[in-house]
Every structure is written in C-alpha cells, then in structure tokens.
Design an enzyme around this catalytic site. Structure first.
Site, mmCIF file in Angstrom:
data_model
loop_
_atom_site.group_PDB
_atom_site.id
_atom_site.type_symbol
_atom_site.label_atom_id
_atom_site.label_comp_id
_atom_site.label_asym_id
_atom_site.label_seq_id
_atom_site.Cartn_x
_atom_site.Cartn_y
_atom_site.Cartn_z
ATOM 1 C CG ASP A 182 3.496 -3.564 5.930
ATOM 2 O OD1 ASP A 182 4.433 -4.385 5.907
ATOM 3 O OD2 ASP A 182 2.793 -3.314 4.933
ATOM 4 C CD GLU A 241 22.552 18.506 28.166
ATOM 5 O OE1 GLU A 241 23.289 18.587 29.168
ATOM 6 O OE2 GLU A 241 22.569 19.319 27.222
ATOM 7 C CG ASP A 285 -0.221 0.059 2.529
ATOM 8 O OD1 ASP A 285 1.035 -0.002 2.525
ATOM 9 O OD2 ASP A 285 -0.876 0.168 3.580
ATOM 10 C CG ASP A 343 10.377 11.549 21.132
ATOM 11 O OD1 ASP A 343 11.142 11.523 20.166
ATOM 12 O OD2 ASP A 343 9.486 12.407 21.272
HETATM 13 C C1 GLC Z 1 11.978 13.626 18.743
HETATM 14 C C2 GLC Z 1 11.818 12.788 17.499
HETATM 15 C C3 GLC Z 1 11.295 13.651 16.390
HETATM 16 C C4 GLC Z 1 9.952 14.201 16.815
HETATM 17 C C5 GLC Z 1 10.047 14.925 18.156
HETATM 18 C C6 GLC Z 1 8.702 15.181 18.736
HETATM 19 O O1 GLC Z 1 12.929 14.603 18.585
HETATM 20 O O2 GLC Z 1 13.031 12.190 17.178
HETATM 21 O O3 GLC Z 1 11.195 12.964 15.184
HETATM 22 O O4 GLC Z 1 9.487 15.074 15.837
HETATM 23 O O5 GLC Z 1 10.743 14.169 19.111
HETATM 24 O O6 GLC Z 1 8.117 13.993 19.182
#
Ligand code: GLC
Length: 597
Positions: A30, A281, A26, A200
C-alpha cells in the site's frame, strides 16, 4: 549533458504496489508502505518510479482492469495517501510515472455498466459491440489470455470485444468522447503533479474494423501445448511467430500513431513530462519528437542467455533504427516476465550473471528500467498449489491442462506455475523476519513469500554486506550518476568478434568520433581536457566498458586514442587506479569501467 531531459538521465525503478511494502499489515502492499520505503529508494540511487496500477479494480488482472481512473484502490489507501507519496518522492528528487491502461476498462467500470445496459444507451458506442455471425461470435479471434476475444451479452443480444480478459472490455477509441474522457484522466493526474505515464499495451488499442478471420491452422490450445513441449529457443521463437499471426488483425493498427500524437500533445501541455510505451515497436517514436519519448528495447530481453554477440547485434539493429533525436530505453524484466536472476542465470554463476545484467542496463546507451526486487536477486517462485495462483493466465493454463489436455493435476500445476506471472510478483523481501518483513508475522500475504528471504535474499541482510548484490547495485548506480559518459555518451562497439566479453565505448566527446581516431587523438584529448576544465563540467568524457560474460580471464588490447584509463568501477578489487589499455587484465565475469585519460 545538461541539455538532456530528466528522463534521459534517470534510472527508473518499477514498483508493483501490491507486492512492494505492506504498511497496514493486511498482507497487501500500500501507499503507507511505499512512503516508508522512499528513503530506501533514494539511498539505492534510482531517479524515478514507474508505479504499476494503483487504481480501484476488482482485480481480475491484478489491477490492470481499472474500475475508476481517478481514484486509488482502497487496499492501497486514499487519494491523499497517493499525494503524500508523490510529494514525498518529489522531495527526495524522485519522479513518479503512473501506469495508464488505455485499451480497456474493467467490466465493472461505470462506463461499461452503462454501455451494456441497452443498445441505445449513450455509452453503448464507448465499447466495441458487434452482432454475432452464424450463431457464433463475429469472427474467430482469440484473446491471448485464453479463449475467444468476444463475449456474448444476453441482455442486449450482442458480443463485446475484449483483447484481454472478458472482464477487460476494449474501449472504442474511434469514439471522440472516449478520447476526451481518457485525455481528461491523463490531465487529472498530470494536474496532481505526476511526471508522466507508462502506457499499457498500446499495440492493442485498435483492431481491424473489417474483422477478418485469422488463418492460423493451429488452435490456441494446440499452440499452447506446442509451446509447453518446446525444447529449444528456436522452437519457441517459431511458435511465437504463429502466436503473432493468430492476433495479426488485432494489433499494431496505423490508427494508434495518430492517437499517440494526440496524447503527446496533451502531455506536452505540461512541462517536462514523459510517455513510455509498453511496446518494443520503434515506430511509436514517430518522427522522434511527436509520439512517445521512450519505448522498451524488448527484443534485447527475448533470449535465454545474454551473450556478447546477442547484445552487439541488438544494439546495432536497435540504435540504427531509431529516428533522429529518439532516446533508447532498456530493460531486462518487469511484472510480466521471468525474474532477471532466474531468467538469465545458468544455475552455476547466477550471482555473477545478475551483476553483469544490471551492469549492462546501467552502461548501455538509453534509459534503464529496473524491477523491484531485482536488486537483491529475488528469484521466480513457482507455486505448487493452484489455490495460491492469482494471475488469470496461470489459472487458464491450469484449467487447460487439466480439463482439455487431461494432464494429471500435479503435473498441470508445474506447467501452469511456469506460465503464470505470479512467480515474479511475490512480496518484496525486506528482512529475514517472518514474512520477509513485508507483512507482520502471522499475516497471510496476498501471494506467498519466497522462502529464500531467510537465506540472504533480503534487503536488511544485504545492506551492510560489502559483497552483496544490493551493495553492487548501489555502487554501480552511484558510479553511473557521477559518470556523464555512461548517461549521455554515444555507444561504439569494440572487438566485434569477441565471444566471451562485450566491450564498448561510451563517449560524450568528439574524441572517438570521425574516421581518423588515432591521428590527432592526443591533440583532441588535450583540447577536451581543457574544455572540461574551463567549463567545470564533465561534458567531455570517454569510458571503456568491458563486461566479461564468461568464466575465463582475458588480457585485452585496445587500440584507442590513449593507452591508459582511470578506474571508474570494477566488480573486483583491482591493483591500482590506472590501467594499461594495451594490456588490460579482465577477470572471469568482471564488470570493468574505465575512463580514458
Ligand atoms: C500489459 C500489462 C499486463 C496486463 C496487460 C493487460 O501487458 O503489463 O500485466 O495483464 O497489459 O492490461
């Protein structure tokens, strides 16, 4: 060596699920596609996968806006597909860590839908709601994704805070219920057997509760404009300082450390899991044991050219700053950065520089993270049609260019394409079939395929080619796996003034440690060899690594315990397997690894 944890020995490979492999045809990657490529990954020689978000998401930030933390995006498959993928990886000895987006949810997450429904909703305090000030937002903070960091919500007459897009409202981590709910998310996946998380944007989780205004004189758009016109790395560095100041009250709050310790305790309920923070950091290592296991050495990648002096300075600073017991972690690229091949190439020696880049990753001390597609030399694809853009950052840049800066649209799209992250997220190039074998012929892929797939930048063409970049990756990954010093060894820089090449030792023996290296060297070496034979394990070993980052040949003299080295790896065919370290010839751009004998 045997004492090391799996994540200290592993080479990680980041999969961007949308772009890795399209199993159902598609145009979007996935789990079915990923399953089909597990053998490829095993054969490549990586040990662990970091999977970018696979959760349901309305896709305003390509999956980093999660609307259900306990599910799988329907376009990627089902929870059962996920489990099959995880089990398939584990059967091949490959670990899997997930992306855990803690700072914010999607605005379509049920928690936020409830939270915004009324001021007295029980979930109101799960997000950061504030009254406005003087008819405007609570303060002058920006979102780095463009525009104010506050969004007015008419229904309840308050503003909510979003560090990233307005479709990504920040969670209020001061609320213990948020913490519990999110820790339960972590447990949900750990119970299913995942091996850890890449966390993240951890630096953005808390902000100054007093909400002080930033005091940068330039507006966000003026800063963007200056960045776009910058002509030198120095200028860009000065601008990124201002950019940091713009957000200074929104990031790196001390509260994050306590939260990381609590999350670490959750993860430690399970044996042998790992947490990798999306931050450069060092402070998030805590005391070396109580916060995160790994933090990316982002400072290393923040340069236009990787030079020996740059790497030496980085290593000196980084390694000496680590708390006791903390383990380094290196990377040169990911889904947010430029492609390694495009970023560090000089336009003339790109193929050689790509080899040096991965050699650096695989020989420096620390856990390496590679990004999918790097191994075949995928390059940035600068999109020429704004309708093809998927990254909100690129769309913001285009709108800013055309609507605010009045840049003509053909020029605006050039600037915006450079700014956007679409360039490094294009579909993986599996073969020279139409659509690079990512999707069937005729299917429109979610981002265009880079046309260089037809010119050798694809897996199938490179698999069988002895001199391809992919073959180089596979050989070097294999060499690393068989060479304990490259995994576990200390790092000792040599020839500190060399401009053209980087030379260092990696050593898991006490041989090269201590003030007197030469004195009793031969004795110690003999003792080491003996111990090695006795134990049957290669837990004592020293390797010399030389990365010639120049087009000049060199004959090098190393004054070490021994005068000879056995060849472990070279990027060229060398004469013989043994080298004289008093007279070591290194070809232009050569990658040389020798084991001291
Ligand atoms: C992190 C991710 C990035 C995303 C951001 C917000 O930096 O690596 O791709 O846009 O967080 O979630």
């Amino acid at each position: 060596m045997t004492q090391l944890k799996w994540w200290q020995k592993a080479v990680f490979y980041q999969i961007y699920p949308r772009s890795f492999a399209d199993g159902n045809g598609d145009g979007i990657g996935d789990f079915q596609g990923m399953m089909q490529r597990l053998d490829y990954l095993q054969d490549l020689g990586i040990d662990a996968i970091w999977l970018s978000p696979h959760y349901p998401s309305p896709g305003f930030d390509c999956g980093y806006d999660v609307s259900n933390y306990a599910g799988v995006a329907p376009e990627y498959g089902t929870l059962e597909d996920f489990q099959r993928f995880l089990d398939g990886a584990h059967q091949r000895g490959i670990r899997v860590i997930l992306d855990f987006v803690m700072n914010h949810t999607s605005h379509q997450h049920p928690w936020f839908i409830e939270s915004r429904s009324s001021r007295d909703n029980p979930k109101r305090d799960w997000y950061v709601w504030r009254d406005g000030k003087e008819g405007g937002p609570p303060n002058n903070w920006y979102s780095p994704f463009g525009g104010p960091a506050w969004e007015y919500d008419r229904a309840t007459g308050q503003y909510y805070y979003h560090f990233f897009l307005k479709q990504q409202p920040d969670l209020n981590w001061h609320n213990p219920k948020v913490k519990q709910a999110m820790f339960d998310v972590a447990r949900f996946w750990l119970d299913r057997g995942v091996d850890g998380f890449r966390l993240d944007a951890i630096g953005t989780i808390f902000e100054d509760p007093v909400l002080p205004d930033h005091t940068v004189a330039l507006s966000q758009i003026e800063l963007y404009n200056a960045w776009r016109n910058a002509t030198s790395a120095e200028e860009e560095a000065a601008l990124s300082k201002q950019h940091e100041a713009l957000h200074e009250h929104q990031v790196e709050r001390p509260e994050v450390h306590e939260l990381m310790r609590e999350l670490r305790a959750v993860v430690d309920e399970y044996p042998d899991r790992v947490l990798v923070g999306e931050s450069g950091e060092i402070a998030y290592y805590g005391d070396g044991q109580d916060e995160l296991h790994l933090l990316f050495n982002f400072p290393l990648m923040r340069t236009e050219r990787i030079t020996p002096a740059w790497v030496r300075a980085n290593q000196e600073e980084r390694l000496s700053a680590l708390p006791p017991g903390a383990w380094p972690c290196n990377t040169l690229g990911n889904h947010d950065s430029e492609r390694v091949y495009s970023h560090y190439g000089d336009g003339q020696n790109d193929a050689a520089i790509a080899r040096l880049s991965v050699a650096l990753m695989l020989t420096l001390r620390g856990t390496p993270f590679l990004y999918n597609g790097e191994e075949i030399g995928m390059t940035d694809l600068l999109l020429a049609d704004v309708h093809q853009f998927r990254d909100p950052l690129g769309i913001w840049a285009y709108q800013t260019e055309t609507e605010v800066l009045r840049t003509p649209s053909d020029q605006a799209v050039v600037y915006a394409a450079r700014f956007a992250r679409d360039k490094n997220r294009t579909p993986m190039q599996w073969s020279d079939a139409p659509n690079a074998g990512f999707s069937p012929s005729g299917v429109q892929t979610w981002l265009p395929v880079n046309p260089n797939y037809a010119h050798g930048v694809n897996v199938a063409s490179q698999l069988a080619a002895p001199n391809s970049l992919l073959t180089f990756y596979r050989r070097l990954l294999r060499a690393r796996k068989q060479t304990p010093a490259l995994i576990a060894g200390d790092y000792t820089p040599l020839h500190p003034g060399a401009q053209d090449y980087l030379a260092f030792l990696r050593s898991v023996s006490p041989m090269v440690e201590g003030a007197d290296r030469r004195g009793s060297g031969r004795h110690r070496r003999a003792a080491c060899q003996e111990a090695r034979l006795r134990s049957g394990a290669y837990d004592q070993q020293t390797c010399l690594v030389v990365l010639n980052m120049s087009g000049r040949a060199h004959t090098l003299r190393f004054d070490l315990d021994t005068d000879t080295a056995h060849l472990v790896f070279s990027s060229r065919a060398r004469d013989g397997r043994t080298d004289n370290l008093a007279h070591l010839s290194i070809a232009p751009f050569e990658v040389y690894i020798g084991e001291l004998t």
